[in-house]
Design an enzyme around this catalytic site. Structure first.
Site, PDB file in Angstrom:
ATOM      1  N   ASP A 125       4.182   0.506  -5.876  1.00 21.06           N
ATOM      2  CA  ASP A 125       3.133   0.917  -4.795  1.00 21.06           C
ATOM      3  C   ASP A 125       2.931   2.364  -4.718  1.00 21.06           C
ATOM      4  O   ASP A 125       3.744   3.229  -4.199  1.00 21.06           O
ATOM      5  CB  ASP A 125       3.699   0.476  -3.547  1.00 21.06           C
ATOM      6  N   ASP A 302      -4.269   3.678  -3.869  1.00 23.13           N
ATOM      7  CA  ASP A 302      -3.191   3.005  -3.572  1.00 23.13           C
ATOM      8  C   ASP A 302      -3.034   1.733  -4.420  1.00 23.13           C
ATOM      9  O   ASP A 302      -3.978   0.748  -4.134  1.00 23.13           O
ATOM     10  CB  ASP A 302      -3.296   2.474  -2.043  1.00 23.13           C
TER      11      ASP A 302
END
Ligand SMILES: *[C@@H]1O[C@H](CO)[C@@H](O)[C@H](O)[C@H]1NC(C)=O
Ligand SMILES: *[C@@H]1O[C@H](CO)[C@@H](O)[C@H](O)[C@H]1NC(C)=O
Ligand SMILES: *[C@@H]1O[C@H](CO)[C@@H](O)[C@H](O)[C@H]1NC(C)=O
Ligand SMILES: *[C@@H]1O[C@H](CO)[C@@H](O)[C@H](O)[C@H]1NC(C)=O
Ligand SMILES: *[C@@H]1O[C@H](CO)[C@@H](O)[C@H](O)[C@H]1NC(C)=O
Ligand SMILES: *[C@@H]1O[C@H](CO)[C@@H](O)[C@H](O)[C@H]1NC(C)=O
Ligand SMILES: *[C@@H]1O[C@H](CO)[C@@H](O)[C@H](O)[C@H]1NC(C)=O
Length: 416
Positions: A125, A302
């Site tokens: 992530d 992201d």
């Protein structure tokens, strides 16, 4: 004595050639397929999309709280830092059972923690900075793999607790440890992470065991260097950057450089506007060649977000440039467009256009046979504030993305 630059370079080159090296030239970690927001019959999975927005808002709320705690000031010069109001309205609905999505997995790959190694399936992530996995003593961690500190002779307990709060009152929390962490041969010792003893329901159902954050330490809840920064300081990677290919097939994370077989042409780099998330400034977006008016925006890149969230007004203008587009779910910022049209939506940072393919822009029909399809850009403030966009998979699947810690920049290149 001042040496000419070339001499210094040569001397350094000789030194590094002579030094014993245990670091790989860069390693690739194959990633499993990511969940989609399209059901098997081709319709938009609204319930999951709403749940996703809530999860993202939770994440960005928590990371901004961490930033305030770590730095003493608010991210993006925000004046307020309250839990996004739209989330309160969403939470009761989260009780809706999830629709069954067969490929409900994230960009997951395997990591090993401890000696001997204990394996975990991890969500990589770039929108957060902590590593956590479930602990053996956890009683509500579903069927996840668990870390047993007693079974690792390199495990060391640390002071304090890790805790992520959620808007619905639940949390993920547990004690902090350091241990060896290995990803595809990149071994880091004394890595801080949490082995959680409590998991909220959204994680219990998740196919991945935990999360490995790849952003910067200022948004870390642990307040410790994230894995990749440890790998750099322990000289375990040959380049201070990592790269993602997140296309539908052959997705991979490359640690310590770029996999040059996966892209062509130059990498177009953009400096971070703030070193916390992977956030770059100077962005613009156009639909069918019509730009969204106004100033340029910041964008957070992201890998842990499925779609794209943009400034509500700018997103309205964007869909206004797509013939036949209409609001589909105003409360949640979703728009639809005629399925048989192929709008060209492209982002630009002053260089090349970076278009989203028609396939990646289309989240499926509003309902079976409607002929209107939901677009992958939602006009929703997930908590980053106005004029900050959040670019997730729907964007990243179209590019080769290079995250350079050393240059403090994100680069995009053309996929092969
Ligand atoms: C680059 O990617 C290809 C295709 O995924 C893979 O076979 C190869 O091993 C990768 N290169 C390196 C150096 O890991
Ligand atoms: C398509 O799938 C959704 C969610 O799984 C379901 O609600 C809907 O009834 C299905 N439609 C058709 C025509 O099968
Ligand atoms: C925050 O404010 C400072 C000082 O006014 C400014 O230099 C900086 O660019 C601002 N940052 C963002 C992300 O707006
Ligand atoms: C730790 O465990 C590894 C793997 O089981 C073993 O090879 C090593 O000798 C152990 N080290 C100590 C200090 O016990
Ligand atoms: C951490 O959590 C444990 C268990 O809930 C508690 O006993 C301990 O006091 C906490 N430590 C700190 C520093 O908050
Ligand atoms: C975390 O959640 C658990 C169970 O829902 C609750 O008992 C605990 O008080 C919560 N902890 C914090 C710090 O909010
Ligand atoms: C291990 O990490 C902890 C926390 O980051 C730090 O306090 C400690 O000094 C480190 N120990 C070694 C041997 O590097």
């Amino acid at each position: 004595m001042l040496l000419p630059a070339t001499t210094v370079t040569l001397a350094l080159a000789l030194l590094s050639a002579a030094a014993p090296s245990h670091k790989p030239a860069g390693v690739n970690i194959p990633l499993h397929k990511r969940k989609t927001l399209t059901t098997a019959n081709g319709t938009f999975d609204r319930a999951t999309a709403i749940k996703d927005a809530a999860r993202i808002a939770n994440k960005y709320f928590q990371t901004q709280v961490n930033f305030l705690k770590n730095t003493g000031h608010k991210i993006n010069n925000r004046t307020d830092l309250s839990f996004p109001t739209f989330l309160h309205a969403l939470l009761p609905r989260q009780a809706e059972p999830l629709t069954d999505i067969e490929d409900d997995t994230e960009w997951a790959g395997t990591i090993a923690i401890g000696t001997p190694p204990q394996n975990f399936l991890i969500n990589f992530d770039t929108g957060s900075s902590d590593l956590w996995v479930p602990q053996s003593s956890c009683t509500n961690c579903g069927s996840h793999n668990r870390y047993d500190p007693a079974a690792s002779n390199t495990s060391a307990p640390q002071v304090g607790n890790f805790s992520i709060q959620y808007g619905d009152g639940s949390n993920v929390s547990g004690p902090i440890f350091t241990d060896d962490v290995t990803i595809a041969g990149v071994q880091v010792t004394n890595q801080s992470f949490s082995a959680v003893t409590t998991e909220s329901t959204e994680f219990v159902d998740d196919p991945t065991d935990g999360i490995l954050g790849l952003a910067f330490s200022d948004i870390s809840n642990l307040g410790q260097p994230p894995f990749f920064q440890s790998a750099m300081s322990q000289d375990r990677v040959s380049a201070s950057e990592f790269s993602f290919k997140l296309a539908a097939t052959g997705a991979e994370l490359f640690l310590g450089g770029r996999n040059t077989t996966l892209f062509t042409g130059p990498v177009e780099f953009h400096d971070l506007s703030q070193v916390a998330f992977w956030q770059i400034g100077g962005g613009s977006v156009a639909a069918n060649g019509v730009g969204v008016s106004g100033t340029t925006f910041d964008a957070v890149i992201d890998t842990g977000t499925t779609i794209i969230y943009g400034d509500t007004e700018q997103v309205a203008t964007l869909y206004g440039a797509i013939p036949g587009a209409q609001e589909f779910d105003p409360e949640n910022g979703f728009y639809s467009f005629p399925c048989d049209s192929t709008p060209t939506v492209a982002f630009n940072w002053g260089g090349e256009d970076w278009p989203i393919s028609a396939e990646n822009f289309n989240l499926g029909e509003t309902k079976s046979g409607s002929g209107q399809c939901v677009g992958a850009i939602s006009g929703q403030d997930v908590g980053l504030g106005p004029n900050v966009w959040l670019l997730g998979d729907s964007f990243l699947k179209n590019v080769y993305a290079v995250f350079s810690v050393e240059q403090k920049a994100v680069g995009f290149a053309q996929l092969v």
